[in-house]
Design a protein around this motif. Structure first.
Motif, short mmCIF file in Angstrom:
data_model
loop_
_atom_site.label_atom_id
_atom_site.label_comp_id
_atom_site.label_asym_id
_atom_site.label_seq_id
_atom_site.Cartn_x
_atom_site.Cartn_y
_atom_site.Cartn_z
N SER A 1 0.84 -1.19 0.00
CA SER A 1 0.00 0.00 0.00
C SER A 1 0.88 1.25 0.00
CB SER A 1 -0.90 0.01 1.24
OG SER A 1 -0.12 0.12 2.42
N TYR A 2 0.24 2.39 -0.21
CA TYR A 2 0.95 3.67 -0.26
C TYR A 2 1.71 3.96 1.03
CZ TYR A 2 1.62 8.73 -0.75
OH TYR A 2 2.17 9.99 -0.81
N LYS A 3 1.11 3.63 2.16
CA LYS A 3 1.75 3.95 3.45
C LYS A 3 3.05 3.18 3.65
CE LYS A 3 -0.85 0.57 6.21
NZ LYS A 3 0.31 -0.29 6.50
N ASP A 4 3.24 2.08 2.91
CA ASP A 4 4.45 1.26 3.07
C ASP A 4 5.66 1.81 2.32
OD1 ASP A 4 2.89 -0.51 4.51
OD2 ASP A 4 2.58 -1.89 2.84
N LEU A 5 5.44 2.76 1.42
CA LEU A 5 6.51 3.18 0.51
C LEU A 5 7.41 4.25 1.15
CD1 LEU A 5 4.43 3.47 -2.79
CD2 LEU A 5 5.78 1.51 -2.00
N PRO A 6 8.72 4.25 0.85
CA PRO A 6 9.61 5.30 1.34
C PRO A 6 9.22 6.66 0.78
CG PRO A 6 10.86 3.40 0.55
CD PRO A 6 9.45 3.20 0.10
N THR A 25 18.75 7.96 -0.30
CA THR A 25 19.57 9.17 -0.37
C THR A 25 18.81 10.35 -0.95
OG1 THR A 25 20.48 8.33 -2.46
CG2 THR A 25 21.76 7.93 -0.47
N ALA A 26 17.50 10.39 -0.72
CA ALA A 26 16.71 11.53 -1.19
C ALA A 26 17.22 12.83 -0.61
CB ALA A 26 15.23 11.33 -0.84
N THR A 27 17.73 12.78 0.59
CA THR A 27 18.43 13.91 1.19
C THR A 27 19.49 13.33 2.13
OG1 THR A 27 18.08 16.10 2.16
CG2 THR A 27 16.98 14.25 3.25
N VAL A 28 20.51 14.13 2.43
CA VAL A 28 21.62 13.66 3.27
C VAL A 28 21.88 14.72 4.34
CG1 VAL A 28 24.04 12.95 3.31
CG2 VAL A 28 22.62 12.38 1.32
N PRO A 29 21.88 14.37 5.63
CA PRO A 29 21.76 13.02 6.21
C PRO A 29 20.43 12.35 5.83
CG PRO A 29 22.53 14.59 7.85
CD PRO A 29 22.08 15.38 6.68
N MET A 30 20.46 11.01 5.75
CA MET A 30 19.32 10.25 5.27
C MET A 30 18.19 10.25 6.30
SD MET A 30 21.44 7.06 3.61
CE MET A 30 23.03 7.42 2.82
N VAL A 31 16.97 10.40 5.80
CA VAL A 31 15.78 10.42 6.66
C VAL A 31 15.25 9.01 6.88
CG1 VAL A 31 13.38 11.18 6.80
CG2 VAL A 31 15.15 12.77 6.00
N ASN A 32 15.19 8.22 5.81
CA ASN A 32 14.68 6.86 5.89
C ASN A 32 15.82 5.87 6.10
OD1 ASN A 32 11.85 7.31 5.46
ND2 ASN A 32 12.32 7.76 3.33
N ASN A 33 15.65 4.98 7.07
CA ASN A 33 16.61 3.91 7.29
C ASN A 33 16.15 2.69 6.51
OD1 ASN A 33 18.20 1.78 8.25
ND2 ASN A 33 18.26 2.59 10.33
N TYR A 34 16.98 2.23 5.59
CA TYR A 34 16.58 1.12 4.72
C TYR A 34 16.24 -0.14 5.51
CZ TYR A 34 21.24 -1.07 5.19
OH TYR A 34 22.36 -1.68 5.66
N LYS A 35 16.76 -0.27 6.73
CA LYS A 35 16.48 -1.45 7.55
C LYS A 35 15.06 -1.45 8.11
CE LYS A 35 21.32 -2.08 8.89
NZ LYS A 35 22.30 -2.15 10.02
N ASP A 36 14.35 -0.31 7.99
CA ASP A 36 12.98 -0.23 8.46
C ASP A 36 11.98 -0.67 7.40
OD1 ASP A 36 13.86 0.76 10.89
OD2 ASP A 36 13.65 2.87 10.26
N PHE A 37 12.47 -1.05 6.22
CA PHE A 37 11.61 -1.45 5.11
C PHE A 37 11.94 -2.88 4.71
CE2 PHE A 37 11.85 3.10 5.14
CZ PHE A 37 10.60 3.54 4.75
N PRO A 38 11.02 -3.57 4.02
CA PRO A 38 11.33 -4.92 3.56
C PRO A 38 12.61 -4.95 2.73
CG PRO A 38 9.00 -4.45 3.25
CD PRO A 38 9.65 -3.16 3.66
N ALA A 39 13.41 -5.99 2.90
CA ALA A 39 14.71 -6.07 2.23
C ALA A 39 14.58 -6.13 0.72
CB ALA A 39 15.47 -7.29 2.74
N TYR A 40 13.40 -6.49 0.21
CA TYR A 40 13.20 -6.55 -1.24
C TYR A 40 12.65 -5.24 -1.81
CZ TYR A 40 8.45 -7.54 0.46
OH TYR A 40 7.24 -7.47 1.10
N MET A 41 12.37 -4.25 -0.95
CA MET A 41 11.76 -3.00 -1.41
C MET A 41 12.66 -2.27 -2.41
SD MET A 41 9.13 -0.82 -0.98
CE MET A 41 8.35 -1.20 0.59
N ALA A 42 13.93 -2.20 -2.10
CA ALA A 42 14.90 -1.50 -2.96
C ALA A 42 16.28 -1.95 -2.53
CB ALA A 42 14.75 0.02 -2.81
N PRO A 43 17.30 -1.74 -3.36
CA PRO A 43 18.66 -2.11 -2.96
C PRO A 43 19.10 -1.36 -1.72
CG PRO A 43 18.55 -1.59 -5.31
CD PRO A 43 17.25 -1.17 -4.71
#
Length: 710
Positions: A411-416, A435-453
């Motif tokens: 769903s939409y709420k799941d997306l970075p 890396t939409a902005t730096v320092p990074m706002v979203n931690n990739y570990k908070d999302f499914p590992a298959y969501m993005a590299p």
């Protein structure tokens, strides 16, 4: 007797009823006029949306008639039938994936108003062709008449089966990575802006040919005033801005295409320990021969529970394996409605209401409005997968078990996504969303590992981030200047070490190389001397031009690879300076043999050429970290030309009144008799942009021609 209707007969009936309804209604779809400005941009003013779509179909056909008719014919799976063998392979992909059949289903699912708009757009295409028969080639006319189903099929083919699930990936059965088809996008918030107004950059990088081209236009009807670009043959703008808000899109890393390896047995394929039969259908591909006759090829298309079988090769890489493909988003028919509402959104609230429908299966979206909002969304139809990470799903997975079969998407709420970051800026250059902005706002570990590299940064991404981080307050003029920068991040990173290695060598050849590179400012401008030598070195260093797109910051060519804890300043150092020097001297030898000197200007070798216009080029390869991306095609008589790169640039300040500048690199027409198929190349060569004529008064002040529908 009960009559059995085939799919073809139902499709014919749908089209017949559509055409009949047009002939029986008042021509409300002709209440419009087109103000053509001096750059061939249509500013369409209509009294209702139906008329607007009609006039836009008419306008696109005036500027691009031969090409869009060819694209609609291909979307039917009839390119080879109309134009010969060269289109047969693309037709097989269209037919295998049921694109035109699905488009007919999507047509019935459109809201009544959008269905009328699509019918009107198709009628505009047909009317222009019928009213101007001498302007359309006899070959292109074979695709007439066009229907709304053809328009939908074309959009589906481009979006789902060229970008999301391209036919070229079947050869490797792996998701393509690298820095080829892509884009740049920026959004600047009030705290980072000199004026306190938000700024937006739209900058797609695509091939300069065929279905990848863009159309620039302004569409105005009651409650609508939006400016931007459409993909060629699309009936709506796909990147747009209005007086108060706008958005851009970039190709993202969404893996919405999966390959499944099937275990075939007598009677079908293995499925959860049993045998399941394939669903099979036959189709006929017709191929026009040189003498005009048609050769017929029978296609038997087999479907597993995953989707169509797309590969049954005998040799590598499949070695006889049967591969089925599953593609996300094929049940989402509202792509045009969503784009239409995105282009009309007046603020972030309206924009999110549109994009949260997730009718567009991929692309990172960048947004800004005049209320001070900036927003970045990893827009994607991401399958909810039962296991595995992004790398696992990028290859071939087991297709004999329901354990790997996904049936729904996130769903939409799941997306970075990032809203109004503390940094005051957002960027995307096709990298993963972290890396939409730096320092990074979203931690990739908070999302499914298959969501993005996992996080990584290309040299182009690093260049993008560095320019934004190093700028304090940015005006619109400075924003444009940064966009047009041709500085090469890779050269900044390794040229000093390379020069030192050459100087230490001490040979006359090495000293000359060191001198040329020392005097080069690391830009790829028209007069830059040393840029071409460095470009040739990099290609030899990485192992050839074909490997350039695989050059990443994690490459083993660097002694210190990219580090998430130091994302802007790594990698560092050349792992093997001796090997790098060998590549450099080898490149120098070839450059001198071909051009007679090492310091040949970049624009003397790299050219902007369309028709009889041939000018010095600027910009350079994205993998080397040039933000003004230009990909050099194969050489012709020692000259290089853009195969891909900066296609359209829009820099917008959401002030009152709106301020904006644009450029469509290759011009706004492809018809052979149009002066607009190369008239913007001089501006491209001079690193200039055009002002947007957004008000009617401005369009009339720069009027070249007017078309009035009665």
């Amino acid at each position: 007797m009960q009559r059995k209707f085939t799919f073809s007969s139902l499709l014919f009936l749908t089209i017949f009823l559509t055409e009949t309804s047009f002939s029986q209604q008042k021509p409300t779809y002709k209440q419009a006029e087109i103000l053509w400005d001096t750059w061939g941009v249509p500013h369409i003013y209509a009294k209702n949306d139906e008329s607007l779509f009609y006039a836009y179909g008419w306008a696109q056909t005036k500027n691009h008639g031969n090409l869009i008719l060819q694209l609609y014919g291909q979307a039917r799976g009839k390119g080879a039938e109309y134009w010969g063998e060269k289109y047969a392979q693309a037709d097989r992909w269209v037919i295998t994936n049921s694109i035109h059949e699905r488009a007919a289903e999507w047509y019935t699912l459109q809201k009544p108003a959008m269905r009328k708009n699509l019918d009107a757009f198709a009628r505009g295409v047909n009317d222009y062709a019928n009213e101007n028969p001498d302007k359309i080639s006899p070959e292109a006319k074979r695709a007439l008449p066009i229907t709304a189903v053809d328009v939908i099929a074309h959009a589906q083919r481009v979006t789902h089966f060229v970008f999301l699930a391209p036919q070229t990936q079947v050869a490797s059965l792996e998701r393509m990575q690298g820095d080829k088809n892509g884009s740049n996008a920026w959004a600047i918030g009030p705290k980072k802006s000199t004026s306190g107004n938000t700024l937006l950059l739209t900058n797609p990088h695509l091939p300069w040919t065929d279905l990848y081209l863009y159309v620039e236009a302004q569409l105005v009807s009651p409650g609508v005033n939006t400016y931007g670009i459409s993909r060629m043959g699309f009936p709506i703008l796909t990147m747009a801005f209005n007086a108060t808000a706008g958005y851009s899109q970039t190709v993202n890393t969404n893996d919405g295409q999966d390959f499944y390896e099937l275990t075939t047995v007598e009677g079908g394929y293995k499925w959860d320990g049993k045998v399941k039969a394939f669903e099979a259908k036959e189709r006929i591909l017709k191929i026009r021969q040189p003498d005009g006759s048609l050769k017929e090829e029978k296609m038997v298309i087999r479907h597993s529970v995953h989707g169509p079988v797309v590969s049954e090769k005998v040799g590598p890489p499949t070695r006889g394996k049967t591969i089925a493909m599953r593609v996300a988003g094929l049940g989402q028919a509202g792509i045009f409605e969503q784009y239409w509402d995105m282009a009309r959104a007046k603020d972030l609230t309206e924009f999110e209401a549109a994009v949260s429908r997730l009718q567009i299966p991929m692309y990172t979206l960048m947004f800004a409005d005049n209320k001070g909002n900036i927003f970045n969304l990893f827009n994607a139809e991401v399958p909810v997968r039962p296991l595995g990470d992004w790398n696992f799903w990028s290859g071939v997975v087991r297709g004999d078990t329901s354990a790997t079969l996904w049936t729904k998407t996130h769903s939409y709420k799941d997306l970075p996504k990032v809203r109004n970051p503390a940094t005051g800026w957002l960027q995307n250059t096709n990298e993963p969303p972290w890396t939409a902005t730096v320092p990074m706002v979203n931690n990739y570990k908070d999302f499914p590992a298959y969501m993005a590299p996992a996080p990584n940064m290309s040299f182009r991404t690093q260049r993008s981030v560095r320019m934004l981080m190093n700028s304090d307050k940015i005006s619109l003029d400075e924003f444009i200047q940064l966009k047009l920068s041709t500085q090469m991040e890779l050269a900044d990173r390794i040229a000093p070490e390379l020069i030192a290695a050459a100087e230490a060598n001490g040979s006359p050849e090495a000293k000359e190389v060191a001198s040329v590179l020392s005097n080069w400012d690391h830009n790829t401008d028209n007069e830059s001397k040393g840029a071409f030598l460095f470009d040739r070195f990099v290609r030899k260093w990485v192992g050839g031009t074909e490997k350039l797109n695989s050059l990443g910051t994690a490459s083993k060519l660097f002694s210190t690879p990219w580090d998430l804890n130091d994302p802007i300043n790594t990698p560092k150092g050349i792992a093997d300076p001796k090997a790098a020097l060998v590549a450099l001297l080898d490149a120098a030898k070839e450059v001198k043999a071909t051009y007679g000197r090492l310091d040949v200007p970049w624009g003397e070798v790299f050219r902007f050429r369309i028709g009889d216009v041939d000018l010095p080029g600027n910009g350079g390869p994205g993998p080397m970290g040039v933000f003004r991306t230009m990909t050099l095609g194969a050489p012709i008589d020692g000259k290089y030309f853009p195969a891909h790169g900066d296609t359209y640039v829009a820099a917008i300040e959401f002030s009152k009144p709106l301020k904006a500048k644009v450029l469509t690199s290759y011009g706004n027409a492809t018809q052979p008799d149009s002066k607009h198929n190369n008239d913007q190349l001089p501006l491209l060569s001079e690193k200039k942009m055009r002002p947007v004529w957004f008000t009617r008064e401005e369009a009339e002040q720069h009027l070249a021609e007017k078309t009035v529908f009665k």
